[in-house]
Design a protein around this motif. Structure first.
Motif, short mmCIF file in Angstrom:
data_model
loop_
_atom_site.label_atom_id
_atom_site.label_comp_id
_atom_site.label_asym_id
_atom_site.label_seq_id
_atom_site.Cartn_x
_atom_site.Cartn_y
_atom_site.Cartn_z
N THR A 49 0.82 -1.21 0.00
CA THR A 49 0.00 0.00 0.00
C THR A 49 0.86 1.27 0.00
OG1 THR A 49 -0.17 -0.21 2.41
CG2 THR A 49 -2.01 -1.06 1.10
N ASP A 50 2.07 1.19 0.55
CA ASP A 50 2.95 2.36 0.51
C ASP A 50 3.33 2.70 -0.93
OD1 ASP A 50 2.94 2.60 3.26
OD2 ASP A 50 4.75 1.38 3.53
N ARG A 53 0.22 4.18 -2.69
CA ARG A 53 -0.01 5.57 -2.30
C ARG A 53 0.99 6.50 -2.98
NH1 ARG A 53 -1.59 3.51 2.88
NH2 ARG A 53 0.58 3.52 3.59
#
Length: 227
Positions: A49-50, A53
């Motif tokens: 998810t990093d 994003r």
């Protein structure tokens, strides 16, 4: 006579995967070795998810390694690449598990890489994970392709827990099978503890002490950076 694998038995081996885990022969070897230890393998593909994003930021760019030309990163391309990679790895691991007779599961997790690896590691004897993230799909789209160097090392983290010795033996067999260098990160609170662990690793692998790095109570991110 009792074999090394009987003494150092493994119950569960976890493999944390991402789009950088593109070498099927190494995955095949891991499952074959796990079968030799009669270990169950839990393979997990991490949709970081990093990374997602970061790709969604309006100023995020990718730079072609061949031309140095920058272009905006499309988060949809990152997601599509992750899904394609996950499906490819699922097929590779399923086929390898069938050949080796290894009991193996495969799942996809969408969360940060650090938290996913820590979660996966709970309840396992040994956790294996790729050390870097690749933009392989995007590079292929722009006419370039990055391949991991053949000399990329197998890195193992060692502390005083019994599971560390199992990890050392598994890493040593994997490095030997693919003629890869092996690097040992020793986590110890004192110089005496570091020396004891280094001697144990040297007895088990014949690895020179110069190929070992001592870390004093590191965080997970520090371990990944050292790897």
């Amino acid at each position: 006579m009792t074999s090394k694998r009987q003494v150092l038995s493994l119950g569960r081996v976890a493999i944390a995967l991402n789009e950088a885990a593109s070498e099927p022969t190494i995955l095949d070897t891991i499952l074959r070795l796990a079968a030799g230890y009669q270990a169950e393998v839990a393979s997990v593909y991490i949709e970081d998810t990093d990374l997602l994003r970061a790709a969604a930021l309006p100023f995020a760019l990718e730079v072609c390694r061949a031309t140095n030309v920058a272009r905006p990163i499309e988060s949809s391309e990152i997601e599509r690449g992750m899904k394609d990679s996950a499906e490819t790895l699922r097929r590779v691991i399923t086929a390898s598990a069938k050949r080796s007779g290894t009991k193996c599961s495969f799942e996809v997790k969408r969360q940060s890489r650090a938290s996913a690896v820590l979660e996966i590691a709970r309840g396992t004897d040994v956790t294996l994970f790729t050390a870097a993230t690749s933009f392989k799909r995007l590079e292929e789209d722009t006419g370039t392709r990055r391949e991991a160097p053949a000399s990329e090392p197998i890195v193992v983290v060692v502390d005083r827990r019994a599971a560390s010795r199992r990890a050392v033996h598994l890493a040593n067999e994997l490095a030997t099978a693919h003629n890869l260098p092996m690097r040992v990160l020793i986590v110890a609170a004192s110089e005496a503890g570091r020396a004891r662990l280094a001697e144990q690793v040297q007895r088990d692998t014949a690895l020179p002490i110069d190929d070992m790095l001592a870390l004093n109570n590191p965080s997970f991110s520090e371990i990944v950076s050292a790897a």
